[in-house]
Design a protein around this motif. Structure first.
Motif, PDB file in Angstrom:
ATOM      1  N   SER A   1       0.762  -1.252  -0.188  1.00 51.31           N
ATOM      2  CA  SER A   1       0.083  -0.076  -0.002  1.00 51.31           C
ATOM      3  C   SER A   1       0.692   1.452  -0.120  1.00 51.31           C
ATOM      4  O   SER A   1       1.859   1.240   0.735  1.00 51.31           O
ATOM      5  CB  SER A   1      -0.888   0.008   1.389  1.00 51.31           C
ATOM      6  OG  SER A   1      -1.509   1.288   1.456  1.00 51.31           O
ATOM      7  N   VAL A   2       0.520   2.101  -0.841  1.00 52.96           N
ATOM      8  CA  VAL A   2       1.097   3.367  -0.670  1.00 52.96           C
ATOM      9  C   VAL A   2       0.147   4.615  -0.771  1.00 52.96           C
ATOM     10  O   VAL A   2      -0.861   4.240  -1.265  1.00 52.96           O
ATOM     11  CB  VAL A   2       2.109   3.709  -2.089  1.00 52.96           C
ATOM     12  CG1 VAL A   2       3.448   2.719  -1.851  1.00 52.96           C
ATOM     13  CG2 VAL A   2       1.298   3.373  -3.441  1.00 52.96           C
ATOM     14  N   SER A   3       0.212   5.658  -0.334  1.00 53.94           N
ATOM     15  CA  SER A   3      -0.462   6.928  -0.249  1.00 53.94           C
ATOM     16  C   SER A   3       0.039   7.974  -0.827  1.00 53.94           C
ATOM     17  O   SER A   3       1.234   8.269  -1.079  1.00 53.94           O
ATOM     18  CB  SER A   3      -1.022   7.073   1.211  1.00 53.94           C
ATOM     19  OG  SER A   3      -1.461   6.038   1.763  1.00 53.94           O
ATOM     20  N   GLY A   4      -0.828   8.980  -1.304  1.00 48.93           N
ATOM     21  CA  GLY A   4      -0.520  10.256  -1.738  1.00 48.93           C
ATOM     22  C   GLY A   4      -1.682  11.300  -1.970  1.00 48.93           C
ATOM     23  O   GLY A   4      -2.671  10.922  -1.469  1.00 48.93           O
TER      24      GLY A   4
ATOM     25  N   ARG B   1      -3.651  18.650   0.256  1.00 45.12           N
ATOM     26  CA  ARG B   1      -3.925  17.624   0.849  1.00 45.12           C
ATOM     27  C   ARG B   1      -5.480  17.492   0.824  1.00 45.12           C
ATOM     28  O   ARG B   1      -6.102  16.533   1.741  1.00 45.12           O
ATOM     29  CB  ARG B   1      -3.320  17.458   2.255  1.00 45.12           C
ATOM     30  CG  ARG B   1      -1.705  17.000   1.930  1.00 45.12           C
ATOM     31  CD  ARG B   1      -1.228  17.184   3.567  1.00 45.12           C
ATOM     32  NE  ARG B   1      -1.570  15.863   4.311  1.00 45.12           N
ATOM     33  CZ  ARG B   1      -0.688  14.856   3.994  1.00 45.12           C
ATOM     34  NH1 ARG B   1       0.003  14.787   3.097  1.00 45.12           N
ATOM     35  NH2 ARG B   1      -1.059  13.681   4.690  1.00 45.12           N
ATOM     36  N   SER B   2      -6.164  18.123   0.224  1.00 53.15           N
ATOM     37  CA  SER B   2      -7.764  18.007  -0.034  1.00 53.15           C
ATOM     38  C   SER B   2      -8.072  16.707  -0.809  1.00 53.15           C
ATOM     39  O   SER B   2      -8.967  16.243  -0.613  1.00 53.15           O
ATOM     40  CB  SER B   2      -8.371  19.300  -0.576  1.00 53.15           C
ATOM     41  OG  SER B   2      -8.228  20.501   0.168  1.00 53.15           O
ATOM     42  N   VAL B   3      -7.125  16.448  -1.644  1.00 55.10           N
ATOM     43  CA  VAL B   3      -7.448  15.146  -2.370  1.00 55.10           C
ATOM     44  C   VAL B   3      -6.253  14.098  -1.809  1.00 55.10           C
ATOM     45  O   VAL B   3      -5.160  14.491  -1.976  1.00 55.10           O
ATOM     46  CB  VAL B   3      -7.139  15.197  -3.839  1.00 55.10           C
ATOM     47  CG1 VAL B   3      -7.192  13.829  -4.417  1.00 55.10           C
ATOM     48  CG2 VAL B   3      -8.260  16.233  -4.612  1.00 55.10           C
TER      49      VAL B   3
ATOM     50  N   PHE C   1      -7.002   1.321  -6.352  1.00 57.85           N
ATOM     51  CA  PHE C   1      -7.075   2.925  -6.287  1.00 57.85           C
ATOM     52  C   PHE C   1      -8.028   3.260  -5.525  1.00 57.85           C
ATOM     53  O   PHE C   1      -9.356   2.890  -5.886  1.00 57.85           O
ATOM     54  CB  PHE C   1      -6.760   3.554  -7.503  1.00 57.85           C
ATOM     55  CG  PHE C   1      -6.850   5.012  -7.377  1.00 57.85           C
ATOM     56  CD1 PHE C   1      -5.436   5.461  -7.246  1.00 57.85           C
ATOM     57  CD2 PHE C   1      -7.846   5.862  -7.276  1.00 57.85           C
ATOM     58  CE1 PHE C   1      -5.278   6.889  -6.855  1.00 57.85           C
ATOM     59  CE2 PHE C   1      -7.589   7.227  -7.196  1.00 57.85           C
ATOM     60  CZ  PHE C   1      -6.369   7.981  -6.849  1.00 57.85           C
ATOM     61  N   HIS C   2      -7.761   3.848  -4.551  1.00 60.01           N
ATOM     62  CA  HIS C   2      -9.063   4.406  -3.395  1.00 60.01           C
ATOM     63  C   HIS C   2      -8.914   5.582  -3.060  1.00 60.01           C
ATOM     64  O   HIS C   2      -7.801   6.004  -2.592  1.00 60.01           O
ATOM     65  CB  HIS C   2      -9.053   3.362  -2.225  1.00 60.01           C
ATOM     66  CG  HIS C   2      -9.373   1.944  -2.795  1.00 60.01           C
ATOM     67  ND1 HIS C   2     -10.501   1.383  -3.002  1.00 60.01           N
ATOM     68  CD2 HIS C   2      -8.495   0.947  -2.718  1.00 60.01           C
ATOM     69  CE1 HIS C   2     -10.318   0.081  -3.324  1.00 60.01           C
ATOM     70  NE2 HIS C   2      -9.037  -0.267  -3.140  1.00 60.01           N
ATOM     71  N   LEU C   3      -9.795   6.554  -3.395  1.00 64.19           N
ATOM     72  CA  LEU C   3      -9.945   7.972  -2.765  1.00 64.19           C
ATOM     73  C   LEU C   3     -10.243   7.940  -1.414  1.00 64.19           C
ATOM     74  O   LEU C   3     -11.221   7.109  -0.940  1.00 64.19           O
ATOM     75  CB  LEU C   3     -10.846   8.780  -3.689  1.00 64.19           C
ATOM     76  CG  LEU C   3     -10.413   9.405  -4.928  1.00 64.19           C
ATOM     77  CD1 LEU C   3     -11.557  10.049  -5.504  1.00 64.19           C
ATOM     78  CD2 LEU C   3      -9.301  10.282  -4.717  1.00 64.19           C
TER      79      LEU C   3
ATOM     80  N   GLY D   1     -15.189  15.297  -3.678  1.00 63.15           N
ATOM     81  CA  GLY D   1     -15.896  16.289  -3.920  1.00 63.15           C
ATOM     82  C   GLY D   1     -14.975  17.654  -4.170  1.00 63.15           C
ATOM     83  O   GLY D   1     -15.358  18.756  -4.324  1.00 63.15           O
ATOM     84  N   MET D   2     -13.477  17.248  -4.042  1.00 65.03           N
ATOM     85  CA  MET D   2     -12.668  18.319  -4.184  1.00 65.03           C
ATOM     86  C   MET D   2     -11.859  18.206  -5.778  1.00 65.03           C
ATOM     87  O   MET D   2     -11.027  18.957  -5.946  1.00 65.03           O
ATOM     88  CB  MET D   2     -11.429  18.416  -3.192  1.00 65.03           C
ATOM     89  CG  MET D   2     -11.921  18.513  -1.901  1.00 65.03           C
ATOM     90  SD  MET D   2     -12.480  20.509  -1.874  1.00 65.03           S
ATOM     91  CE  MET D   2     -11.059  21.268  -2.418  1.00 65.03           C
ATOM     92  N   LEU D   3     -12.413  17.515  -6.625  1.00 62.12           N
ATOM     93  CA  LEU D   3     -11.981  17.283  -8.023  1.00 62.12           C
ATOM     94  C   LEU D   3     -12.834  17.878  -9.129  1.00 62.12           C
ATOM     95  O   LEU D   3     -14.125  17.826  -8.930  1.00 62.12           O
ATOM     96  CB  LEU D   3     -11.919  15.735  -8.157  1.00 62.12           C
ATOM     97  CG  LEU D   3     -10.892  14.709  -7.420  1.00 62.12           C
ATOM     98  CD1 LEU D   3     -10.999  13.457  -7.623  1.00 62.12           C
ATOM     99  CD2 LEU D   3      -9.299  15.325  -7.787  1.00 62.12           C
ATOM    100  N   THR D   4     -12.256  18.431 -10.068  1.00 63.78           N
ATOM    101  CA  THR D   4     -12.956  18.614 -11.275  1.00 63.78           C
ATOM    102  C   THR D   4     -12.051  18.063 -12.517  1.00 63.78           C
ATOM    103  O   THR D   4     -11.033  17.363 -12.283  1.00 63.78           O
ATOM    104  CB  THR D   4     -12.928  20.169 -11.713  1.00 63.78           C
ATOM    105  OG1 THR D   4     -13.730  20.381 -12.586  1.00 63.78           O
ATOM    106  CG2 THR D   4     -11.403  20.773 -11.618  1.00 63.78           C
TER     107      THR D   4
END
Length: 143
Positions: A13-16, A21-23, A59-61, A67-70
């Motif tokens: 597992s890796v994170s980013g 840091r809203s996404v 992949f997991h948001l 809600g912070m993506l366009t």
């Protein structure tokens, strides 16, 4: 834990996420060895995008990231370039090469994960000549 990889070893597992840091996201990678693709297509050159591709199921948001993506599209509108509404960083997108997968921007992984968990091979993609290049690329095998 997703079993979407054709490797005998369990994924790590890796994170980013984006700059503000809203996404935030977590993804699973096979055994810490990844191919990072650099591309010379018009948008990747401007963004200096180096990315790797994972199956969507890996992949997991996190939290309220969706809600912070366009999304921005162009050309064939197959690729979905998603970026943070607040800081403008594209930490991942849905690539034209793998529309059922996610292309993660390597430098948007948390620094500790990049430095301690991963070994990479950088591969060049001739995005300016996409139709011809994709016939010979191993990127199709990533999803």
């Amino acid at each position: 834990m997703p079993l979407a990889f054709a490797h005998a070893e369990l994924p790590i597992s890796v994170s980013g996420g984006c700059h503000c840091r809203s996404v935030r996201f977590t993804c699973y990678l096979p055994n810490g060895y990844i191919d990072v693709y650099t591309c010379n297509c018009s948008i990747c050159v401007m963004k200096q995008n180096a990315h790797f591709v994972v199956p969507e199921s890996s992949f997991h948001l996190l939290d309220n990231s969706q809600g912070m993506l366009t999304t921005y599209t162009f050309g064939t509108h197959t690729a979905k370039h998603m970026f943070c509404l607040k800081c403008g960083v594209q930490s991942f997108y849905r690539p034209r090469s793998n529309p059922t997968g996610i292309a993660v921007t390597y430098t948007c992984l948390d620094k500790q994960d990049r430095e301690e968990k991963l070994q990479i091979v950088v591969k060049e993609v001739d995005g300016e000549n996409w139709e011809e290049q994709i016939k010979h690329s191993d990127i199709l095998n990533k999803t």
